[in-house]
Design a protein around this motif. Structure first.
Motif, PDB file in Angstrom:
ATOM      1  N   HIS A  58       0.815  -1.220   0.000  1.00  0.00           N
ATOM      2  CA  HIS A  58       0.000   0.000   0.000  1.00  0.00           C
ATOM      3  C   HIS A  58       0.855   1.281   0.000  1.00  0.00           C
ATOM      4  CE1 HIS A  58      -3.340  -2.601   0.802  1.00  0.00           C
ATOM      5  NE2 HIS A  58      -3.031  -2.830   2.058  1.00  0.00           N
ATOM      6  N   ALA A  59       2.157   1.116   0.130  1.00  0.00           N
ATOM      7  CA  ALA A  59       3.011   2.267   0.436  1.00  0.00           C
ATOM      8  C   ALA A  59       2.957   3.369  -0.612  1.00  0.00           C
ATOM      9  CB  ALA A  59       4.453   1.805   0.631  1.00  0.00           C
ATOM     10  N   GLU A  60       2.776   3.002  -1.878  1.00  0.00           N
ATOM     11  CA  GLU A  60       2.775   4.023  -2.936  1.00  0.00           C
ATOM     12  C   GLU A  60       1.373   4.399  -3.396  1.00  0.00           C
ATOM     13  OE1 GLU A  60       5.302   5.692  -3.831  1.00  0.00           O
ATOM     14  OE2 GLU A  60       6.920   4.504  -2.943  1.00  0.00           O
ATOM     15  N   THR A  61       0.355   3.755  -2.816  1.00  0.00           N
ATOM     16  CA  THR A  61      -1.014   4.041  -3.255  1.00  0.00           C
ATOM     17  C   THR A  61      -1.901   4.611  -2.149  1.00  0.00           C
ATOM     18  OG1 THR A  61      -1.577   1.718  -2.836  1.00  0.00           O
ATOM     19  CG2 THR A  61      -0.999   2.314  -5.086  1.00  0.00           C
ATOM     20  N   ALA A  62      -1.519   4.424  -0.893  1.00  0.00           N
ATOM     21  CA  ALA A  62      -2.318   4.972   0.207  1.00  0.00           C
ATOM     22  C   ALA A  62      -2.247   6.498   0.169  1.00  0.00           C
ATOM     23  CB  ALA A  62      -1.804   4.457   1.542  1.00  0.00           C
ATOM     24  N   ARG A  63      -3.403   7.126   0.015  1.00  0.00           N
ATOM     25  CA  ARG A  63      -3.417   8.591  -0.029  1.00  0.00           C
ATOM     26  C   ARG A  63      -3.491   9.149   1.380  1.00  0.00           C
ATOM     27  NH1 ARG A  63      -6.327  13.242  -0.006  1.00  0.00           N
ATOM     28  NH2 ARG A  63      -8.153  12.214   0.866  1.00  0.00           N
ATOM     29  N   PRO A  64      -2.574  10.049   1.726  1.00  0.00           N
ATOM     30  CA  PRO A  64      -2.620  10.642   3.061  1.00  0.00           C
ATOM     31  C   PRO A  64      -3.738  11.675   3.170  1.00  0.00           C
ATOM     32  CG  PRO A  64      -0.776  11.551   1.830  1.00  0.00           C
ATOM     33  CD  PRO A  64      -1.389  10.486   0.958  1.00  0.00           C
ATOM     34  N   ALA A  65      -4.738  11.402   3.982  1.00  0.00           N
ATOM     35  CA  ALA A  65      -5.856  12.331   4.129  1.00  0.00           C
ATOM     36  C   ALA A  65      -5.409  13.631   4.781  1.00  0.00           C
ATOM     37  CB  ALA A  65      -6.967  11.683   4.953  1.00  0.00           C
ATOM     38  N   LEU A  66      -4.422  13.540   5.662  1.00  0.00           N
ATOM     39  CA  LEU A  66      -3.850  14.739   6.284  1.00  0.00           C
ATOM     40  C   LEU A  66      -2.609  15.107   5.483  1.00  0.00           C
ATOM     41  CD1 LEU A  66      -4.252  13.724  10.026  1.00  0.00           C
ATOM     42  CD2 LEU A  66      -5.689  15.264   8.698  1.00  0.00           C
ATOM     43  N   SER A  67      -2.793  16.041   4.571  1.00  0.00           N
ATOM     44  CA  SER A  67      -1.751  16.353   3.592  1.00  0.00           C
ATOM     45  C   SER A  67      -0.813  17.415   4.138  1.00  0.00           C
ATOM     46  CB  SER A  67      -2.395  16.807   2.275  1.00  0.00           C
ATOM     47  OG  SER A  67      -3.324  15.841   1.825  1.00  0.00           O
ATOM     48  N   GLY A  68      -0.038  17.034   5.146  1.00  0.00           N
ATOM     49  CA  GLY A  68       0.898  17.975   5.745  1.00  0.00           C
ATOM     50  C   GLY A  68       2.087  18.250   4.838  1.00  0.00           C
ATOM     51  N   TRP A  69       2.743  19.368   5.079  1.00  0.00           N
ATOM     52  CA  TRP A  69       3.786  19.792   4.158  1.00  0.00           C
ATOM     53  C   TRP A  69       4.974  18.832   4.143  1.00  0.00           C
ATOM     54  CZ3 TRP A  69       8.653  22.703   4.861  1.00  0.00           C
ATOM     55  CH2 TRP A  69       9.110  22.689   6.191  1.00  0.00           C
ATOM     56  N   LEU A  70       5.254  18.154   5.255  1.00  0.00           N
ATOM     57  CA  LEU A  70       6.388  17.239   5.253  1.00  0.00           C
ATOM     58  C   LEU A  70       6.063  15.914   4.577  1.00  0.00           C
ATOM     59  CD1 LEU A  70       8.305  17.792   8.593  1.00  0.00           C
ATOM     60  CD2 LEU A  70       8.907  18.473   6.282  1.00  0.00           C
ATOM     61  N   GLY A  71       4.785  15.672   4.308  1.00  0.00           N
ATOM     62  CA  GLY A  71       4.414  14.499   3.530  1.00  0.00           C
ATOM     63  C   GLY A  71       4.437  14.745   2.036  1.00  0.00           C
ATOM     64  N   HIS A  72       4.742  15.971   1.663  1.00  0.00           N
ATOM     65  CA  HIS A  72       4.825  16.357   0.248  1.00  0.00           C
ATOM     66  C   HIS A  72       6.055  15.717  -0.391  1.00  0.00           C
ATOM     67  CE1 HIS A  72       5.181  18.993  -3.298  1.00  0.00           C
ATOM     68  NE2 HIS A  72       3.940  19.393  -3.065  1.00  0.00           N
ATOM     69  N   GLU A  73       5.955  15.468  -1.674  1.00  0.00           N
ATOM     70  CA  GLU A  73       7.078  14.895  -2.408  1.00  0.00           C
ATOM     71  C   GLU A  73       8.322  15.774  -2.333  1.00  0.00           C
ATOM     72  OE1 GLU A  73       7.490  12.810  -6.738  1.00  0.00           O
ATOM     73  OE2 GLU A  73       6.819  14.899  -6.734  1.00  0.00           O
ATOM     74  N   HIS A 132       7.025   9.665  -1.391  1.00  0.00           N
ATOM     75  CA  HIS A 132       7.152   8.262  -1.749  1.00  0.00           C
ATOM     76  C   HIS A 132       7.147   7.386  -0.499  1.00  0.00           C
ATOM     77  CE1 HIS A 132       7.838   9.231  -5.936  1.00  0.00           C
ATOM     78  NE2 HIS A 132       8.765  10.115  -5.575  1.00  0.00           N
ATOM     79  N   GLY A 133       6.426   6.273  -0.590  1.00  0.00           N
ATOM     80  CA  GLY A 133       6.426   5.312   0.499  1.00  0.00           C
ATOM     81  C   GLY A 133       5.933   5.893   1.816  1.00  0.00           C
ATOM     82  N   PHE A 161       7.857  24.159  -1.908  1.00  0.00           N
ATOM     83  CA  PHE A 161       6.755  25.036  -1.512  1.00  0.00           C
ATOM     84  C   PHE A 161       5.714  25.206  -2.616  1.00  0.00           C
ATOM     85  CE2 PHE A 161      10.449  26.480   1.043  1.00  0.00           C
ATOM     86  CZ  PHE A 161       9.967  26.101   2.288  1.00  0.00           C
ATOM     87  N   ASP A 162       5.406  24.086  -3.285  1.00  0.00           N
ATOM     88  CA  ASP A 162       4.342  24.099  -4.281  1.00  0.00           C
ATOM     89  C   ASP A 162       3.002  24.389  -3.624  1.00  0.00           C
ATOM     90  OD1 ASP A 162       6.162  23.409  -6.220  1.00  0.00           O
ATOM     91  OD2 ASP A 162       5.723  21.260  -6.119  1.00  0.00           O
ATOM     92  N   LEU A 163       2.093  24.981  -4.363  1.00  0.00           N
ATOM     93  CA  LEU A 163       0.755  25.221  -3.839  1.00  0.00           C
ATOM     94  C   LEU A 163      -0.123  23.985  -3.960  1.00  0.00           C
ATOM     95  CD1 LEU A 163       0.012  28.846  -5.093  1.00  0.00           C
ATOM     96  CD2 LEU A 163       1.016  28.093  -2.936  1.00  0.00           C
ATOM     97  N   ASP A 164       0.245  23.060  -4.819  1.00  0.00           N
ATOM     98  CA  ASP A 164      -0.506  21.816  -4.979  1.00  0.00           C
ATOM     99  C   ASP A 164       0.231  20.676  -4.283  1.00  0.00           C
ATOM    100  OD1 ASP A 164      -2.502  22.973  -6.559  1.00  0.00           O
ATOM    101  OD2 ASP A 164      -1.220  22.824  -8.339  1.00  0.00           O
TER     102      ASP A 164
END
Length: 397
Positions: free
Chosen positions: A228-243, A256-257, A248-251
């Motif tokens: 599930h590591a690459e497909t589980a979507r993080p519902a809490l989209s915190g900035w440190l979970g960003h790729e 990964h993982g 500092f993208d707005l989207d």
């Protein structure tokens, strides 16, 4: 073999205290004060913001995740630290729901820790009225795993009685019905051997301030199975979970993982304290810990039942069916626990009538058990709990 005398010497235990509440808050590792002080002075004090790079602060969440991962049977690179356990429960259940579209029911049991139920309930209410949290008796979980269930959310070891679910059997039952399994290991990690990979668990969460001895407020962990590591979507989209957090993208683009399960800034001081605790855990084998835990719990039960009139065993009698704690029922359990604490035996109380005692072989031995029961016998035989000041409830029980 684990040298439990050596591990006990590595904790700063107060003189005159028998500490049987490590299932609520682990004691202080002796090395933690120096480790944290050095980090604050040499890293925070001298490096300032450059400590994130020079001292490797950002990597601590993953490094410690792997060290805890060893204790819970997780594949390397699939556990990460941060945030609170409630936050991690929310993340795991939300991601599991999205991985199982078309189903709207989360199944749990009434032995689960209330915060898990609160978080799941709040999440489902946000998703819409067609979603349901279904709570059944622990013994009825298996018969309620049906093909309408999306997620099975279970705490492996009951916080009140220590009753232990069979993780492998329930996960197999869940998967046979197309259900994803989320396990709360708050009373398992550091207490009993766990094999997340072997049990084929989908997600797991837990805290590090109980048996793992990370200190009050120590961060939680989350495990995501490799599939599930690459497909589980993080519902809490915190900035440190960003790729790329520092683009500092707005989207939002998930990392990964396991990195995608980061939310906020890592609590570096708490993680440094946890490092000192994990140095002790690196000396321990979980099978040795489990065997010694069972010995201590069996001794405690036998001694209490022989010497303390009025207490009724609330934990499973079969050691294989309980974690590393023993609970007794007593109508004045709160007052009795306060009387014990006043005399140097620290356990805790859970409403309505449960006296809880945790057994951690890293710092508890047979002499501690016998000494604790001797004090319990005196408290019960002479009704030393029957004082007004012991019956006044504190904010934390």
């Amino acid at each position: 073999m684990t040298d439990f005398a050596a591990t006990k010497a590595m904790f700063d235990l107060p003189t005159g205290v028998i500490y049987l509440d490590g299932n609520s808050l682990g004691p202080l590792p002796r090395a933690a004060t120096g480790r944290v002080g050095k980090m604050m002075q040499d890293e925070w004090g001298q490096m300032l913001i450059t400590g994130w790079n020079k001292a490797g602060w950002m990597q601590k969440s993953k490094d410690l995740g792997d060290r805890i991962g060893r204790l819970i049977g997780a594949e390397p690179g699939h556990v990460i630290m941060g945030d609170t356990l409630s936050i991690k429960v929310y993340q795991a259940v939300a991601s599991a729901l999205e991985l199982n579209p078309g189903r709207k029911v989360v199944l749990s049991d009434n032995g689960n820790f209330p915060s898990d139920l609160y978080m799941a309930s709040g999440l489902l209410k946000s998703l819409g009225p067609e979603y349901e949290l279904r709570v059944v008796d622990p013994e009825a979980v298996v018969e309620n795993i049906t093909d309408e269930i999306a997620v099975l959310m279970i705490t492996e070891v009951d916080y009140r009685t220590g009753r232990k679910h069979d993780m492998k059997a329930l996960t197999e039952q869940a998967h046979a019905k197309g259900v994803l399994a989320v396990w709360d290991l708050a009373h398992s990690a550091g207490a009993v051997p766990v094999d997340l990979a072997g049990c084929n668990a989908d997600f797991a969460v837990g805290c590090s301030y109980k048996y793992l001895n990370g200190g009050p407020g120590a961060p939680a962990f989350i495990y995501v199975a490799p599939r599930h590591a690459e497909t589980a979507r993080p519902a809490l989209s915190g900035w440190l979970g960003h790729e790329a957090p520092f683009a500092f993208d707005l989207d939002y683009r998930p990392g990964h993982g396991i990195d995608r399960m980061r939310v906020g800034t890592p609590p570096v001081i708490q993680l440094t304290s946890l490092e000192a605790a994990m140095d002790i855990w690196d000396m321990a084998d979980m099978e040795n810990v489990r065997a010694k835990s069972i010995e201590l719990c069996e001794l405690f039960i036998a001694e209490v039942e022989a010497r303390c009139v009025g207490l009724e065993l609330a934990s499973p009698r079969d050691a294989a069916l309980r974690g590393s704690q023993v609970s007794f029922k007593f109508r004045e359990g709160y007052a009795a626990m306060q009387a014990l604490i006043d005399r140097g035996v620290i356990g805790d109380f859970r409403a309505p009538d449960i006296m809880r005692f945790g057994f951690t072989p890293l710092y508890i031995d047979e002499d501690d058990v016998r000494a604790a029961v001797a004090i319990m016998e005196d408290v019960m035989a002479h009704a030393l709990w029957d004082r007004a000041e012991y019956k006044t409830r504190h904010a934390v029980t």
